[in-house]
Design an enzyme around this catalytic site. Structure first.
Site, PDB file in Angstrom:
ATOM      1  NE  ARG A  92      32.529 -13.677  -0.022  1.00 43.84           N
ATOM      2  CZ  ARG A  92      31.468 -13.127  -0.876  1.00 43.84           C
ATOM      3  NH1 ARG A  92      31.836 -12.081  -1.445  1.00 43.84           N
ATOM      4  NH2 ARG A  92      30.228 -13.599  -0.710  1.00 43.84           N
ATOM      5  CE  LYS A 112      30.581 -12.186   3.325  1.00 38.89           C
ATOM      6  NZ  LYS A 112      29.049 -12.633   3.472  1.00 38.89           N
ATOM      7  CG  ASP A 251      28.283 -23.402   3.793  1.00 40.96           C
ATOM      8  OD1 ASP A 251      27.560 -24.301   3.161  1.00 40.96           O
ATOM      9  OD2 ASP A 251      28.595 -22.268   3.035  1.00 40.96           O
TER      10      ASP A 251
HETATM   11  P1  AMP Z   1      28.512 -18.040   0.467  1.00 44.12           P
HETATM   12  O1  AMP Z   1      27.653 -18.364  -0.769  1.00 44.12           O
HETATM   13  O2  AMP Z   1      28.937 -16.369   0.287  1.00 44.12           O
HETATM   14  O3  AMP Z   1      28.126 -18.341   1.770  1.00 44.12           O
HETATM   15  O4  AMP Z   1      29.998 -18.407   0.112  1.00 44.12           O
HETATM   16  C1  AMP Z   1      30.417 -19.999  -0.062  1.00 44.12           C
HETATM   17  C2  AMP Z   1      31.709 -20.345   0.016  1.00 44.12           C
HETATM   18  O5  AMP Z   1      32.310 -19.643  -1.059  1.00 44.12           O
HETATM   19  C3  AMP Z   1      32.221 -19.847   1.279  1.00 44.12           C
HETATM   20  O6  AMP Z   1      33.491 -20.713   1.515  1.00 44.12           O
HETATM   21  C4  AMP Z   1      32.874 -18.543   0.936  1.00 44.12           C
HETATM   22  O7  AMP Z   1      33.929 -18.038   1.602  1.00 44.12           O
HETATM   23  C5  AMP Z   1      33.371 -18.755  -0.544  1.00 44.12           C
HETATM   24  N1  AMP Z   1      33.252 -17.640  -1.531  1.00 44.12           N
HETATM   25  C6  AMP Z   1      32.054 -16.621  -1.679  1.00 44.12           C
HETATM   26  N2  AMP Z   1      32.297 -15.938  -2.329  1.00 44.12           N
HETATM   27  C7  AMP Z   1      33.910 -15.778  -2.720  1.00 44.12           C
HETATM   28  C8  AMP Z   1      34.885 -14.932  -3.195  1.00 44.12           C
HETATM   29  N3  AMP Z   1      34.575 -14.039  -4.061  1.00 44.12           N
HETATM   30  N4  AMP Z   1      36.052 -15.237  -3.145  1.00 44.12           N
HETATM   31  C9  AMP Z   1      36.548 -16.319  -2.587  1.00 44.12           C
HETATM   32  N5  AMP Z   1      35.671 -17.133  -1.837  1.00 44.12           N
HETATM   33  C10 AMP Z   1      34.139 -16.755  -1.892  1.00 44.12           C
HETATM   34 MG    MG Z   2      28.546 -18.511   3.467  1.00 47.39          MG
END
Ligand code: AMP
Ligand code: MG
Length: 484
Positions: A92, A112, A251
């Site tokens: 995103r 973002k 990540d």
């Molecule tokens: P995060 O937990 O926010 O670090 O996200 C982990 C993974 O999930 C990353 O690859 C983010 O880009 C993806 N991600 C989190 N929320 C969303 C969303 N609403 N739509 C698409 N990808 C997401």
């Molecule tokens: Mg992340």
């Protein structure tokens, strides 16, 4: 020379990497673009002219992009809660453009929450207003506390509905960093079995972000050593200020040692070594007192991904430097917090005993250190004692502390140093929550007031005194999950 956003001149250096690293993806427009907050001091410092950008809200929401810009989403993987996930990526976030600040430093600009990408998996590519406010405020709060972090330039919102546990609305944070490369970028090519891409990425990171490593006998090893050192320093800062990241997946670890990806983070209110800020973290993997060793765990993930470039023995030797580096960085910060002119090994006992007393009462972390900072001058023990239940034990501790201060430093300069180290203002969970609730009703003033206050966390700012008070009882009931 200043740049309006619609005419940012540089194509990101990241796109000089081979196309394997990213996919061109444009933002998906949303209706009703509205500016929630602008970080004007940051814009000015970096030579961005927001006022000269027509339709600013549309640029900040991703409805418009700079002339000639070719936004990209990058692919990475990572270990989430200890489990290897073969493919993640910018699900995103989009890299929109980059620009040179007046000092010549180059910054990347990401949106973002700007819509789906090839890496969105089942996600909608959006971020809700609630979590975007949290990211916007926290990244600037950390920066002004002197902690390495990505920066937040602006926050824009749309009335578009986004479904999480309930219906919420969408927002987009404009975030800036010299690079958003994560440990997970290296891991992706390791698990894909593409050592040539690992080398390409390492060369790129060294060329643009760690040029000093080029002169080293083993540039890749020097790179790993530098990342280890920055990560150790970063986490020492988090521990000192009581910041819990909440989702230290590999990540979410920056190759530049920046705090990255603000999700269910939290600052300690009352001290609890095992504090878990993320309600989705059942096992406490990312609890406050686990962060230092999780930093090392994640560095092992990075080191493994670098196996094609570095001998195993050298990797292990580099990793063994992490713990002593963390301890040295943490000791240096504790020394300043306590007002000592130097650190002595026996000081660890004094600190451990203090933490035990704080744990027993859940003494407020920030208020304790701020109150202690006044103590060398004011000698007002009553205020400090009130923060502890075991008062006689605390009296003993304070007597030992007073004895330790017999080092010839005058009280006023000691106190000044402590006040410049122990903040009065942090982004407490309940403060963010109140600002979010107002913003969800369309009133952004509280977000802006908090932002203003958190720009000077070490200054007294009597007009903001209420932000420095103990949290209300409902604060401990607040639940922050990964949902964002
Ligand atoms: P995060 O937990 O926010 O670090 O996200 C982990 C993974 O999930 C990353 O690859 C983010 O880009 C993806 N991600 C989190 N929320 C969303 C969303 N609403 N739509 C698409 N990808 C997401
Ligand atoms: Mg992340």
């Amino acid at each position: 020379m200043t740049h309006p956003l619609h005419a940012l001149p540089l194509q990101p250096r990241f796109t000089t990497l081979s196309p394997r690293f990213y996919t061109p993806t444009v933002p998906t427009p949303m209706p009703g673009a509205e500016v929630v907050a602008l970080n004007q001091p940051l814009a000015q410092a970096l030579g961005l002219d927001l006022a000269a950008t027509p339709d600013l809200a549309d640029y900040l929401l991703g409805n418009r992009i700079p002339q000639g810009s070719q936004p990209v989403a990058s692919v990475y993987s990572g270990h989430q809660f200890g489990v290897n996930v073969p493919q993640l990526g910018d699900g995103r976030a989009l890299l929109i453009a980059e620009f040179a600040a007046p000092d010549g430093k180059i910054w990347e600009w990401q949106l973002k929450g700007a819509g789906p990408t090839p890496y969105s998996r089942r996600g909608d590519g959006r971020a809700v207003l609630r979590s975007s406010i949290r990211e916007y405020l926290a990244s600037e709060a950390l920066h002004h506390l002197g902690i390495p972090t990505t920066r937040a330039l602006a926050l824009a919102a749309s009335p578009q509905r986004v479904w999480r546990e309930t219906a919420e609305t969408a927002a987009v944070v404009s975030r800036l960093a010299p690079s958003f490369v994560r440990f997970g970028h290296f891991e992706y090519y390791f698990y894909q079995g593409e050592p040539e891409r690992i080398r390409e990425l390492a060369d790129w990171v060294i060329r643009h972000h760690y040029p000093a490593c080029q002169a080293a006998e083993q540039p890749y090893l020097a790179l790993l050593q530098a990342v280890i050192s920055r990560t150790a320093t970063l986490i020492a800062h988090w521990q000192a200020v009581g910041f819990c990241h909440g989702v230290m997946n590999s990540d979410n670890m920056s190759i530049l040692g920046l705090t990255l990806d603000y999700g269910p983070y939290g600052f300690l209110d009352g001290f609890d070594a095992g504090h878990i800020c993320n309600h989705s973290d059942d096992s406490g993997r990312y609890a406050y007192n686990q962060q230092p060793q999780i930093g090392l765990w994640n560095l092992h993930c990075l080191a493994q991904a670098l196996l094609p470039l570095i001998e195993r023995e050298d990797l292990l030797a580099a990793l063994s430097d992490y713990q002593p580096q963390f301890e040295a960085a943490f000791a240096a910060l504790l020394q300043r917090k306590l007002g000592f002119s130097q650190w002595q090994d026996e000081d660890w006992t004094l600190v451990t005993d203090l933490f035990e007393l704080m744990q027993a009462t859940h003494t407020d972390w920030t208020i304790f250190w701020r109150t202690l900072s006044h103590w060398p001058v004011q000698q007002n023990s009553a205020e400090l004692r009130d923060l502890f239940l075991a008062r006689t034990q605390f009296d003993d501790w304070l007597a030992r502390y007073a004895a330790r201060l017999q080092d010839g430093v005058d009280a006023a300069s000691r106190s000044a140093q402590m006040l410049a180290t122990n903040p009065k203002y942090i982004l407490r969970n309940h403060l963010a929550e109140l600002a979010i609730q107002a913003a969800q009703r369309g009133d952004y003033r509280e977000v802006q007031q908090l932002e203003l206050c958190l720009r000077q966390p070490f200054a007294e700012q009597p007009e903001f005194a209420a932000y420095a008070a103990l949290p209300p009882s409902w604060a401990s009931e607040l639940s922050v999950s990964c949902s964002s």
